[in-house]
Design an enzyme around this catalytic site. Structure first.
Site, short mmCIF file in Angstrom:
data_model
loop_
_atom_site.label_atom_id
_atom_site.label_comp_id
_atom_site.label_asym_id
_atom_site.label_seq_id
_atom_site.Cartn_x
_atom_site.Cartn_y
_atom_site.Cartn_z
CG ASP A 100 35.83 52.20 16.22
OD1 ASP A 100 36.90 52.19 15.60
OD2 ASP A 100 35.34 53.24 16.74
CG PHE A 101 34.60 53.47 22.04
CD1 PHE A 101 34.20 52.22 22.48
CD2 PHE A 101 35.71 54.06 22.63
CE1 PHE A 101 34.89 51.56 23.48
CE2 PHE A 101 36.41 53.41 23.63
CZ PHE A 101 36.01 52.15 24.05
CG HIS A 189 38.07 58.95 43.00
ND1 HIS A 189 38.69 59.89 42.23
CD2 HIS A 189 38.92 58.69 44.02
CE1 HIS A 189 39.87 60.18 42.74
NE2 HIS A 189 40.04 59.45 43.84
CE LYS A 193 39.48 59.81 48.08
NZ LYS A 193 40.44 58.75 47.89
CG ASP A 246 44.20 65.85 37.93
OD1 ASP A 246 43.35 65.13 37.36
OD2 ASP A 246 45.13 65.39 38.62
CG HIS A 251 39.03 65.00 43.36
ND1 HIS A 251 37.95 64.30 42.86
CD2 HIS A 251 40.10 64.52 42.68
CE1 HIS A 251 38.36 63.46 41.93
NE2 HIS A 251 39.66 63.57 41.80
CE LYS A 351 49.22 64.42 40.12
NZ LYS A 351 48.33 63.35 40.58
C1 BG6 Z 1 42.42 61.83 40.30
C2 BG6 Z 1 43.46 62.72 39.66
O1 BG6 Z 1 41.13 62.26 39.96
O2 BG6 Z 1 42.58 61.87 41.71
C3 BG6 Z 1 44.85 62.25 40.05
O3 BG6 Z 1 43.31 62.68 38.25
C4 BG6 Z 1 44.99 62.19 41.55
O4 BG6 Z 1 45.84 63.10 39.50
C5 BG6 Z 1 43.84 61.39 42.16
O5 BG6 Z 1 46.22 61.56 41.85
C6 BG6 Z 1 43.85 61.50 43.66
O6 BG6 Z 1 42.95 60.59 44.20
P1 BG6 Z 1 43.17 59.96 45.64
O7 BG6 Z 1 41.97 59.11 45.86
O8 BG6 Z 1 44.48 59.20 45.58
O9 BG6 Z 1 43.26 61.12 46.58
#
Ligand code: BG6
Length: 500
Positions: A100-101, A189, A193, A246, A251, A351
Site C-alpha cells: 500500500d502506498f 511527455h 517527442k 490538461d 504541453h 478533443k
Molecule cells: C495527455 C493528456 O497529457 O496528453 C491527454 O492528458 C492528451 O488528454 C494527451 O490526449 C495528448 O498527447 P499526445 O502525445 O497524443 O499529443
C-alpha cells in the site's frame, strides 16, 4: 552520417509506483523494452513494480508480456515489436512488490529490495494517481530512501502537477522538503517527442532563423493541438480537469517556450530551463475581463468523426450529464519582452476535432504591396512557417511564387522537410529519451519547479475568470471548436491556419 555512440545508463533499481496502471503497460514498459533493444540499459537495471494488488515477480512480468503481445497482435503485423529472446532477457530483471502506498512497511520492503541488489542507485517513478504524489514522496523521505550517500536517488513525477498555482506550489514545497531539485524529474511527455526537441535544435543551429525570429517580422504565432479522440475511459479524471488544465500549462506552454525562449548559453539543464522559465514568466497576466475576452471554452456535442457517429461529451461514461467542463479551449496570450512585445500567441486544443494535428504556425508580416499595384494581384498573403509536431512530422515554409504564364499570377508553394524522408526512426513511445535521461541524470527535458509554477501563474487568470463567468460553447464532434474560436482571431483581423 555516423550516429554518436551512446553509453548504456548506469545500473539502478527502477521502482514503478502504480505498476498495474495504464501508463506502465502502455508506455513505460514498451519504452524500457526499446531502450534495452538498443543496448541502453545496463545489465544491473532492475525494474520493480509497486502496487497494492498481490502478485509475484513472474506474474507481473507475465502480465506485461501478455499486454505487449496483445498490442502486437492488434497492430495486425504492421508494427510487431516484441522479440522473444530480447523479452526473455528483460523479463528476468522485472520484479514486483505488493504494498500500500500509505503503509510504512512498503517502504521498508523497498529498502530491503535495494539492499538485496548490487546497485544502490534508485529511481522512484510515480505513475500513480496524483493524489498519492505527496504521500509517497514524504514516506520515501521518512524511510531514508532519498538519501544519496550510497548512490543516486531520483523521483519522477508524472502529470498533472497540481491543478492550479496554489496546489502546484504546495506540491513543489512538499517535494523540496525531502529532496533537492536535482533529484526531481517532473515529466511532460511532449518533451520526449523528437519534433519538439527539434524546435530548439533547428532554431539555434540554422543562422537564418534568428534574423527574422522577432516582432519586426513575425505577425503572430498559432499553436494547435487538435485531437480526434474523445475522453475515452478517462471521464472521471477529465471532468474535474478540462482542456485548459490538461493541455495548456504543460504541453502547449512547452511548445510556446521552445518557439519563444532566448538562446540558452548551452544545452544543459540549468541554461535551457532558466530561459524557459523566463519566457513563460513573461506571459502577461490578464485581468478578469481580459481573460474572459481572450479565451473561448468549448464542449463537444454528438457528431461524426469521419463516417462514425460519436456521442457528445455529456453522454460519455463517468461524465456529469450537466457538465460544464471544457473539451476545447482557445486563448490569446501576449509575451511582454523585447523580442515578442506586440506579437499575439493564439493557442487552441480540443478533443473530437476534425483531424489529429499538433502544429505551430508562425505567421510573418506580409510584404509591402507597392510593386503589385498595377498587377492583377489583389493582395499579398502572409508567409507561414509550419512546424508539425505530429503526425506527418516536419517543417514547411509556405511561399508565394509566380504561376508560369504571361499574366502575373501568384500561387502558394511549399518548401519543406518531412522527417520520414530523411530519417528512419525505430518505433518509439516518446518515453525512451525521458527514461534514459533520468537514469543518466540529465534534467534538460524535465520541468523545474519555476517552469511549472510560471505555467500555472499564466493560466490562473483564466481559471479565476471562468469560476463565475464564461459559458462553454457547444461544437459538434468532428468540427474544429465553436465559432467563437474563429471570432477570437477575426476580431484581430486574423484567421486560424487550416489544420491537417
Ligand atoms: C495527455 C493528456 O497529457 O496528453 C491527454 O492528458 C492528451 O488528454 C494527451 O490526449 C495528448 O498527447 P499526445 O502525445 O497524443 O499529443
Amino acid at each position: 552520417m555516423s550516429t554518436p555512440q551512446i553509453e548504456a545508463a548506469p545500473p539502478c533499481n527502477l521502482f514503478l509506483f502504480g505498476a498495474n496502471g495504464d501508463l506502465v503497460k502502455r508506455l513505460l514498459m514498451p519504452a524500457l523494452y526499446n531502450l534495452n533493444r538498443d543496448g541502453l540499459l545496463d545489465k544491473g537495471l532492475r525494474i520493480i513494480g509497486v502496487d497494492h494488488n498481490a502478485a509475484s515477480d513472474s506474474e507481473f512480468a507475465a502480465r506485461l508480456e501478455a499486454f505487449m503481445r496483445e498490442r502486437d497482435a492488434a497492430s495486425q503485423g504492421t508494427s510487431k515489436c516484441l522479440d522473444d529472446k530480447l523479452w526473455a532477457r528483460l523479463a528476468k530483471r522485472i520484479g514486483y512488490l505488493t504494498g500500500d502506498f500509505l503503509d510504512e512497511a512498503t517502504y521498508q520492503a523497498i529498502a530491503q529490495r535495494i539492499r538485496s541488489n548490487p546497485s544502490a542507485n534508485a529511481v522512484f517513478y510515480l505513475a500513480t494517481s496524483p493524489r498519492f504524489f505527496s504521500d509517497v514522496v514524504q514516506r520515501l523521505g521518512a524511510a531514508g530512501l532519498l538519501d544519496e550517500t550510497d548512490g543516486f536517488r531520483r523521483v519522477v513525477v508524472e502529470k498533472p502537477f497540481g491543478s492550479d498555482l496554489a496546489s502546484a506550489e504546495a506540491l513543489n514545497a512538499c517535494l523540496l522538503k525531502v529532496m533537492s531539485e536535482k533529484q526531481i524529474y517532473r515529466i511532460d511527455h511532449y518533451l520526449g517527442k523528437e519534433t519538439v526537441q527539434n524546435i530548439l535544435v533547428s532554431r539555434f543551429s540554422n543562422g537564418l532563423f534568428e534574423a527574422f525570429w522577432n516582432n519586426h517580422y513575425i505577425d503572430h504565432v498559432q499553436i494547435t493541438a487538435a485531437e480526434t479522440v474523445g475522453v475515452e475511459s478517462r471521464g472521471a479524471f477529465y471532468d474535474g480537469t478540462g482542456a485548459l488544465r490538461d493541455m495548456v500549462p504543460n504541453h502547449l506552454f512547452q511548445l510556446l517556450a521552445m518557439v519563444a525562449m532566448e538562446p540558452p548559453a548551452a544545452f544543459g539543464a540549468d541554461a535551457v530551463r532558466s530561459e524557459k522559465a523566463k519566457v513563460i514568466g513573461a506571459i502577461r497576466p490578464w485581468s478578469k475581463n481580459m481573460a474572459l475576452k481572450n479565451s473561448v471554452r468549448g464542449q463537444y456535442t454528438a457528431g461524426k468523426q469521419g463516417r462514425k457517429k460519436v456521442p457528445g461529451y455529456r453522454d460519455e461514461p463517468r461524465v456529469d450529464p450537466d457538465s460544464h467542463t471544457e473539451t476545447f479551449v482557445a486563448l490569446k496570450v501576449m509575451i511582454d519582452n523585447w523580442r515578442w512585445v506586440g506579437v499575439p500567441f493564439y493557442l487552441r486544443t480540443g478533443k473530437r476535432m476534425s483531424v489529429r494535428d499538433t502544429e505551430i504556425a508562425i505567421c510573418f508580416k506580409p510584404a509591402p504591396y507597392a510593386q503589385f499595384r498595377d498587377t492583377e494581384v489583389e493582395r499579398l498573403k502572409p508567409n507561414y512557417l509550419k512546424i508539425q509536431i505530429q503526425p506527418n512530422e516536419g517543417m514547411w515554409f509556405d511561399l508565394q511564387a509566380k504561376r508560369p504564364g504571361p499574366a502575373l499570377a501568384m500561387e502558394n508553394v511549399e518548401l519543406g522537410f518531412a522527417y520520414k524522408d530523411f530519417f528512419k526512426m525505430q518505433p518509439s513511445t516518446g518515453y525512451e529519451t525521458l527514461i534514459y535521461d533520468c537514469l543518466t541524470g540529465d534534467q534538460t527535458l524535465f520541468q523545474r519547479a519555476d517552469n511549472i509554477e510560471n505555467g500555472w501563474r499564466a493560466v490562473q487568470p483564466f481559471l479565476d475568470a471562468w469560476k463565475d463567468a464564461g459559458e462553454v460553447q457547444p461544437y459538434a464532434a468532428g468540427e474544429d471548436g465553436p465559432t467563437a474560436a474563429d471570432e477570437l482571431l477575426t476580431r484581430d483581423r486574423r484567421v486560424w491556419h487550416p489544420i491537417g
